[in-house]
Write a protein that holds these residues in place. Structure first.
Motif, PDB file in Angstrom:
ATOM      1  N   ASP A 153       1.552  -0.234  -5.839  1.00 54.67           N
ATOM      2  CA  ASP A 153       0.768  -0.215  -4.694  1.00 54.67           C
ATOM      3  C   ASP A 153      -0.868  -0.100  -4.758  1.00 54.67           C
ATOM      4  N   THR A 193      -2.973   1.840  -4.912  1.00 54.35           N
ATOM      5  CA  THR A 193      -3.573   2.716  -5.969  1.00 54.35           C
ATOM      6  C   THR A 193      -3.396   2.289  -7.486  1.00 54.35           C
ATOM      7  N   ILE A 247       5.896   1.463  -8.198  1.00 56.02           N
ATOM      8  CA  ILE A 247       6.693   2.062  -7.339  1.00 56.02           C
ATOM      9  C   ILE A 247       8.042   2.206  -7.899  1.00 56.02           C
ATOM     10  N   THR A 283       0.698  -1.198  -0.185  1.00 58.48           N
ATOM     11  CA  THR A 283       0.050  -0.041   0.205  1.00 58.48           C
ATOM     12  C   THR A 283       0.970   1.162   0.061  1.00 58.48           C
ATOM     13  N   SER A 284       0.399   2.511  -0.579  1.00 61.01           N
ATOM     14  CA  SER A 284       1.043   3.677  -0.243  1.00 61.01           C
ATOM     15  C   SER A 284       1.463   4.106   1.132  1.00 61.01           C
ATOM     16  N   ARG A 300       5.090   4.752   2.823  1.00 61.94           N
ATOM     17  CA  ARG A 300       5.428   6.013   3.720  1.00 61.94           C
ATOM     18  C   ARG A 300       5.891   5.336   4.974  1.00 61.94           C
ATOM     19  N   VAL A 330       8.330  10.467  -1.798  1.00 63.17           N
ATOM     20  CA  VAL A 330       7.858  10.190  -0.444  1.00 63.17           C
ATOM     21  C   VAL A 330       8.800  10.475   0.733  1.00 63.17           C
ATOM     22  N   TYR A 369       8.967   7.775  -7.258  1.00 61.87           N
ATOM     23  CA  TYR A 369       7.819   7.667  -6.458  1.00 61.87           C
ATOM     24  C   TYR A 369       8.539   7.697  -4.898  1.00 61.87           C
TER      25      TYR A 369
END
Length: 540
Positions: A463, A465, A469, A409-410, A414, A477, A473
């Motif tokens: 990810d 969305t 990646i 996931t995003s 993060r 982040v 990207y």
């Protein structure tokens, strides 16, 4: 000073005179000259093995040691005094306050950690030796900010984790070569405390990290034999628990126990480093891509197989199988969130004890009560060696099973970025373990985050969305997360945050991730200690 030994630091302080005595330095020089060539050869063998894995060679149980695994009659040494019951073990760094609080925690043992929970500034490494010596002699009481810290009458049994074979101690050279961090930490602890520990009814007890081959365990055993002979101590007085925290070691558990059998006190599931190693060792394999690290639980295929095999192996050879660390720590000021976190700890410890573990790890004194109640309820004796787990059949494919329910996931990207930035910056500032989002993060969890980011970029993962990646990207982040991390972890310095942000951007662009974050960043600590660059190895 011992002939050929030099100390390259401008940060000398009083503790050095107490610990770096002439006798201790001569012992370190003897250890280095006797064993460093073998250490370097074994580290080179790791690189050769990795090249084979990258080329598609399978992970498997070594055929040349099948007779050791098949032979039912050999067993490891009987538990030494204080290691008969290890149902709760607390871990932490070696600063004075932590040592007292951990020894007073109510846990059965305390693993004083010179490795993943410590930032190896020279002052921290030497002061840690002072603190352990004082604790062993019951002379560690002190006052800080008006508060008294005193050792209880019956403290936990001390176990020491030196640094892994891969780490140098660049502040000390012998014959113009940096000494091993392992030999530096072990050598000083053993030289100053072995006899006193035996006089007090215990012994020099150790945790051994990061091994990748049974020959590395053989090297430790040879070091133990040499050290005991050096001071005139009977052989087999030392006891060592090995952390199984690399993928190659999972295929060699019995061999590792066999090499150390007269000095062995069991194996431990070093779960976080194991996930790190699993990703790193299978770096060329697209089938090894893992989802967000929060989804890589102990129930997933390769983790469950590793645990079941470890328990079966230890009990077959009559030594302790110690469980892993729950990363949750108490949450102050939010009763509901704290209850959720503590329930996770309860579930984790219940799974361990019902699987057959003989003990577990905690990172905070307030977790002791939870872990102790569960082990007291389900483990009636001092261990569970009788739980043979003869139902377990673990094949090589089981140890490689990556069927995991979860996504990349995003938020996972993060979170990994924030963990590396926060931990790496704190480490450069001298702090080896930090609370972050109600979890205790150390080098192992930061390493998972680092290599996951590399893995996702290298293999072009997407990810949740649908975004691929890429280096761009993750770079964005990193840029966005750095100011947030700076606010969340107030003790870190801007300079250190910039260093780690650049380091992470470089890492995700590499053909392969480097072996260890701590090796990569060590030159910054060495330089801060005044060590000239000529005495440092470059790992980047």
């Amino acid at each position: 000073m011992a002939t050929g030994l030099e100390i390259h630091t401008k940060t000398a302080h009083n503790a050095q005179a107490e610990i770096l005595t002439e006798g201790a330095l001569q012992f370190l020089a003897a250890l280095h000259r006797t064993f460093d060539a073998t250490r370097q050869g074994l580290l080179a063998a790791r690189e050769v093995a990795q090249a084979r894995f990258d080329a598609g060679a399978p992970f498997d149980f070594p055929p040349e040691t099948a007779h050791i695994r098949a032979e039912p009659s050999w067993h490891c040494a009987l538990p030494s005094p204080g290691l008969e019951d290890r149902r709760v073990e607390i871990t932490g760094p070696t600063d004075r306050k932590m040592v007292i609080n951990a020894l007073n925690s109510g846990a059965k043992t305390f693993m004083a950690d010179f490795e993943d929970a410590s930032s190896p500034t020279f002052k921290a490494m030497v002061d840690g030796q002072v603190n352990l010596r004082d604790a062993i002699c019951r002379q560690i009481d002190f006052e800080s900010n008006g508060k008294q810290y005193k050792l209880s009458p019956k403290p936990a049994v001390l176990i020491v984790r030196p640094r892994g074979w891969h780490l140098d101690e660049p502040r000390v050279t012998v014959d113009k070569t940096p000494i091993s961090g392992s030999l530096f930490d072990f050598g000083l602890f053993f030289y100053h405390n072995a006899d006193e520990l035996v006089k007090r009814g215990f012994g020099p007890y150790l945790y051994l990290p990061k091994m990748e081959h049974y020959l590395e365990a053989r090297l430790w055993n040879d070091v133990f034999l040499f050290a005991q002979s050096y001071i005139g101590m009977p052989h087999n007085t030392i006891r060592a628990t090995v952390l199984i925290e690399t993928l190659p070691a999972a295929f060699q558990m019995e061999e590792i126990l066999f090499e150390l059998r007269n000095h062995s006190s069991g194996l431990n599931c070093g779960r976080w480093d194991y996930i790190f190693s699993f990703i790193k060792k299978r770096r060329a394999d697209r089938n090894a891509i893992l989802p967000d690290r929060k989804d890589v639980t102990m129930e997933v295929g390769f983790m469950s197989a590793y645990v079941r095999l470890l328990i079966q192996t230890c009990h077959k050879r009559k030594v302790a199988a110690i469980g892993g660390m729950s990363a949750q720590i108490p949450i102050k000021g939010d009763e509901k969130a704290n209850e959720v976190a503590m329930n996770k700890v309860r579930a984790d410890k219940l799974r361990e004890v019902t699987n057959g573990h003989d003990g577990t790890w905690i990172a905070h004194p307030l977790i002791n009560k939870i872990a102790r109640e569960i082990f007291d309820q389900y483990m009636m004796g001092s261990n569970q060696y009788h739980v043979r787990r003869e139902d377990v059949r673990v094949a090589a494919s089981d140890l490689l099973d990556t069927k995991v329910s979860g996504r990349i996931t995003s938020e996972g990207v993060r979170s990994n970025v924030a963990t590396v930035l926060a931990y790496g910056s704190a480490w450069l500032g001298g702090n080896g373990c930090i609370p972050l989002n109600h979890l205790m993060e150390d080098a192992a969890t930061a390493e998972i985050a680092r290599v996951q980011l590399w893995q996702w970029v290298h293999h072009g993962a997407r990810d949740d969305t649908g975004a691929t990646i890429t280096t761009e990207y993750v770079g964005k982040v990193i840029d966005a997360a750095a100011p947030e991390v700076r606010k969340a972890v107030s003790a870190i310095r801007d300079e250190h945050l910039r260093i780690v942000a650049k380091y992470l951007k470089d890492q995700i662009r590499r053909q392969w991730p480097s072996e260890f974050l701590t090796s990569d960043l060590m030159p910054y600590l060495a330089a801060a200690d005044g060590v000239p660059a000529s005495w440092q190895r470059s790992y980047l």
